[in-house]
Structures are given as structure tokens and as C-alpha cells.
Design an enzyme around this catalytic site. Sequence first.
Site, short mmCIF file in Angstrom:
data_model
loop_
_atom_site.label_atom_id
_atom_site.label_comp_id
_atom_site.label_asym_id
_atom_site.label_seq_id
_atom_site.Cartn_x
_atom_site.Cartn_y
_atom_site.Cartn_z
N HIS A 10 -23.60 21.68 -44.02
CA HIS A 10 -24.39 21.58 -42.78
C HIS A 10 -24.32 22.92 -42.06
O HIS A 10 -23.32 23.25 -41.43
CB HIS A 10 -23.85 20.47 -41.88
CG HIS A 10 -24.68 20.25 -40.65
ND1 HIS A 10 -25.17 19.01 -40.29
CD2 HIS A 10 -25.12 21.10 -39.69
CE1 HIS A 10 -25.86 19.12 -39.17
NE2 HIS A 10 -25.84 20.39 -38.77
N HIS A 55 -26.58 26.04 -39.74
CA HIS A 55 -27.76 26.58 -39.05
C HIS A 55 -27.80 28.08 -39.28
O HIS A 55 -26.93 28.81 -38.79
CB HIS A 55 -27.70 26.28 -37.55
CG HIS A 55 -27.71 24.82 -37.26
ND1 HIS A 55 -28.87 24.09 -37.11
CD2 HIS A 55 -26.70 23.92 -37.15
CE1 HIS A 55 -28.57 22.82 -36.90
NE2 HIS A 55 -27.27 22.68 -36.92
N ASN A 72 -34.08 23.05 -38.28
CA ASN A 72 -34.50 23.06 -36.86
C ASN A 72 -34.73 24.47 -36.34
O ASN A 72 -34.08 24.93 -35.41
CB ASN A 72 -33.49 22.30 -35.98
CG ASN A 72 -32.12 22.97 -35.92
OD1 ASN A 72 -31.68 23.59 -36.88
ND2 ASN A 72 -31.45 22.85 -34.79
N LYS A 103 -33.93 15.90 -42.71
CA LYS A 103 -33.09 15.76 -41.52
C LYS A 103 -33.78 14.92 -40.45
O LYS A 103 -34.92 15.19 -40.06
CB LYS A 103 -32.77 17.16 -40.96
CG LYS A 103 -31.84 17.18 -39.75
CD LYS A 103 -30.41 16.82 -40.12
CE LYS A 103 -29.54 16.65 -38.88
NZ LYS A 103 -28.99 17.90 -38.38
N HIS A 122 -28.70 13.14 -37.63
CA HIS A 122 -28.03 13.51 -36.38
C HIS A 122 -27.85 12.21 -35.62
O HIS A 122 -28.79 11.68 -35.04
CB HIS A 122 -28.87 14.52 -35.58
CG HIS A 122 -28.18 14.97 -34.32
ND1 HIS A 122 -27.68 16.24 -34.16
CD2 HIS A 122 -27.86 14.30 -33.18
CE1 HIS A 122 -27.08 16.32 -32.98
NE2 HIS A 122 -27.18 15.16 -32.37
N HIS A 135 -21.95 15.67 -38.99
CA HIS A 135 -20.97 16.06 -37.95
C HIS A 135 -20.46 14.85 -37.16
O HIS A 135 -20.68 14.75 -35.95
CB HIS A 135 -21.52 17.13 -37.02
CG HIS A 135 -22.97 16.98 -36.61
ND1 HIS A 135 -23.47 15.82 -36.07
CD2 HIS A 135 -24.01 17.84 -36.65
CE1 HIS A 135 -24.75 15.98 -35.81
NE2 HIS A 135 -25.11 17.20 -36.16
N ASP A 192 -21.61 22.88 -39.36
CA ASP A 192 -22.53 22.84 -38.22
C ASP A 192 -22.40 24.12 -37.39
O ASP A 192 -22.56 24.10 -36.16
CB ASP A 192 -22.30 21.60 -37.34
CG ASP A 192 -23.44 21.39 -36.34
OD1 ASP A 192 -24.56 21.89 -36.59
OD2 ASP A 192 -23.21 20.73 -35.30
C1 NCD Z 1 -27.30 22.75 -33.27
C2 NCD Z 1 -28.18 23.99 -33.11
O1 NCD Z 1 -27.90 24.80 -32.24
O2 NCD Z 1 -29.13 24.14 -33.87
N1 NCD Z 1 -26.43 22.64 -32.15
C3 NCD Z 1 -25.25 22.00 -32.10
O3 NCD Z 1 -24.67 21.90 -31.01
N2 NCD Z 1 -24.71 21.49 -33.17
C4 NCD Z 1 -28.15 21.56 -33.46
C5 NCD Z 1 -27.38 20.36 -33.94
O4 NCD Z 1 -26.90 20.30 -35.08
O5 NCD Z 1 -27.24 19.41 -33.15
ZN ZN Z 2 -26.31 20.92 -36.85
#
Ligand code: NCD
Ligand code: ZN
Length: 346
Positions: free
Chosen positions: A13, A15, A41, A101, A138, A176, A249
Site C-alpha cells: 500500500h 502513495h 488517488n 481501490k 479504505h 491500513h 501507506d
Molecule cells: C493518503 C494520501 O495522502 O493519499 N493519506 C493518508 O492519511 N493515509 C490517503 C489514504 O490512504 O487515506
Molecule cells: Zn493510503
Amino acid sequence: MNKITFTRPDDMHLHLRDGEQMQAVLLDSARRFARAIVMPNLELPIVTTELALAYSSRISSALVEKTGMEFEPLMTLYLTDNTKCSEIRKAKSSGVVYGVKFYPAGATTYSDTGVTDITKCFHVLEVMEQEKVPLLVHGEINDPRIDIFDKEKIFIDRVLTTIVRNFPNLRIVFEHITTKEAVEFVKGAANNIGATITAHHLLFNRNAIFQGGIRPHYYCLPVLKQEAHRLALIEAAISGDPKFFLGTDSAPHSKNSKESTCGCAGIYTSHAAIELYAEIFEQADSLGKLEGFASFFGADFYGLPRNREHITLIKESWEVPMQFDFAGEALVPLRAGENMVWKILD
Ligand code: NCD
Ligand code: ZN
């Protein structure tokens, strides 16, 4: 133990953002992980296979240019009320999309075009169940009347159980997880349901957000919970139960957008991710369980071959920089200015 060598892990996971921001953070993941499930995202969410393919090739070119390292981005699609069944079939046959997702609309960063009511997507979930495309969830209810600390628990009762009842063979990753209720749900579910656990939810309880003042760099979603929940997560992570696996995450936001009157949710951990997990597992006297959690169970869940290369961590203190460059802005990592106990050998 002063040195551990184990199979190169995967981050299930992550970003990565896009453009110069992605280029700024990519090396941190590539140094540590062989593969990562890349979240869709972006500012313009990855809602089609075509967009996923283009994003994947931007990541691959940045890898060659910036790092010269091998790292496989495992792409995902962003589910909306309007996702078509044909898009799922296209995604499956592309061979580059590993999951879809589900963000409840408005639940977190860039989730405005998320799902307003999951029953609107049931025809899509049916195809995903048939095609064995995992649904990555999520798990927070998007009802403003629900207390923020209860959003995960209520999501299980109101949404997740409904999905599981209607689609018993759908592969689901509860992303998460942050509560003992989530741990219990996953433990009691069938084997097609797994969960990722972040390093920060294993390390901190919600006091971290308010330690002597408001600490925006500890704010993420789902928000940190009470100590009893953190302890339940640790127990799940070190249990050796293959339903629980590593997903950082790691979610980079610029210092300005975190330290603001309305600061963004997300904690950056990619710069020290596997070292943080090693610290947690060692403290729990369970270093021997790290490899399964970090390197085997995620791959097994996604039906991927286990990695063959290895990484080595040594017991050597190093100080995490106060900030990194983030496309001309600053990025404040977890543990900024503090010491790590494990160090990765390149
Ligand atoms: C994530 C993001 O910033 O893209 N933020 C977070 O607090 N984890 C989005 C997400 O996974 O909820
Ligand atoms: Zn995330």
C-alpha cells in the site's frame, strides 16, 4: 542480533504521487522494496486501465532515469459510482492492474470522486469476484455524524459485512487497519480476506498527535487510535497469520500543506520503512516473524511469486534528516531529526 538478511519485501500500500513529487520519493521505496501496490488517488484519479498504464510507464521511466533500480509498480484502479464492468475486464486482461481501490467519497485525500454508496457498485463487484480482482478497501464510514475514532468500526458493521455477505468469494484487502475490531474481523473471515498494517499505526497511539501541542506530521487517515488498538495490531502483525501483511501507506505531502490551518492527512515513511518495521518486530521479540509479514504474505495473497533477492539490515544508528526535497518544496519524514536503530545495507 546485529544483522538480519531476509527476502526483499513488498509494500502492499503506497502513495507515489506523480511527476516531480513521484521522482522525489521513488528511490526511497525502490531501495527497500521489490514491488509496491500503487494507490490510484492522484489529483486526477486513475479510473481506467489506460490511465493506469500511462501512470505505470511514468513510474518506470522515472526509475530508469533517477534510480537505475529495479522496482515493479503494481497498479490499481480507483472505483467510482460510474466504473463499468467492461473496465474491470480490461484491467484484468492488461496484466498490470492488481486491484481496485474503494474510497468512500470524501473519506480521505483526493477521494471526492469515490463511491457514494457501495450498492451502486455491486454489478462491478460481481465481475471482480468472477475475475479474481481484489477490492482494496479504505475502511472508514463517510457519515459526518459518526465520531472520527469510530469510523472504521462502524464501517465494518455497515459496509464491509454487507460486501462480504453478497460476494463471499471476492478477494478483499482491508487496508491500513487501525482497530482491534478490524483485527478480529479479518481473523474471523475467510482466507480471501487480508489486511495491511502500517508502521505508524504499530508505533504510535493517538497521543502522538497531541504531544505537547498539535503535531500535524502524526495526522493520517485512518487517524491513530488508542493504545489498546495499537497493541492488537502488533499482536496481529507478529502472529504469523498470513492474512496480515506489510503496507506502509506512506503518503507524502509538502511541509506547507501539512503545517496549515487545514493540514493534509498522510505520514511519509518510505525513507525508513522496513527499518521501522524491524524495530517494531524486535521490540516485540519477534524479528523472526518479519520476513513472513514483509516479504511472503502479501505476495501470496496477490498470487505473485515470492521475491528471490535479499536485503540486509544492520544495527547501526543513523539520524533521519529534518526534511527532504519534494519537487522544490519540503517533505518532513517520520522521525525527522531523530535516530533509527536499524540501517539498510545497499
Ligand atoms: C493518503 C494520501 O495522502 O493519499 N493519506 C493518508 O492519511 N493515509 C490517503 C489514504 O490512504 O487515506
Ligand atoms: Zn493510503
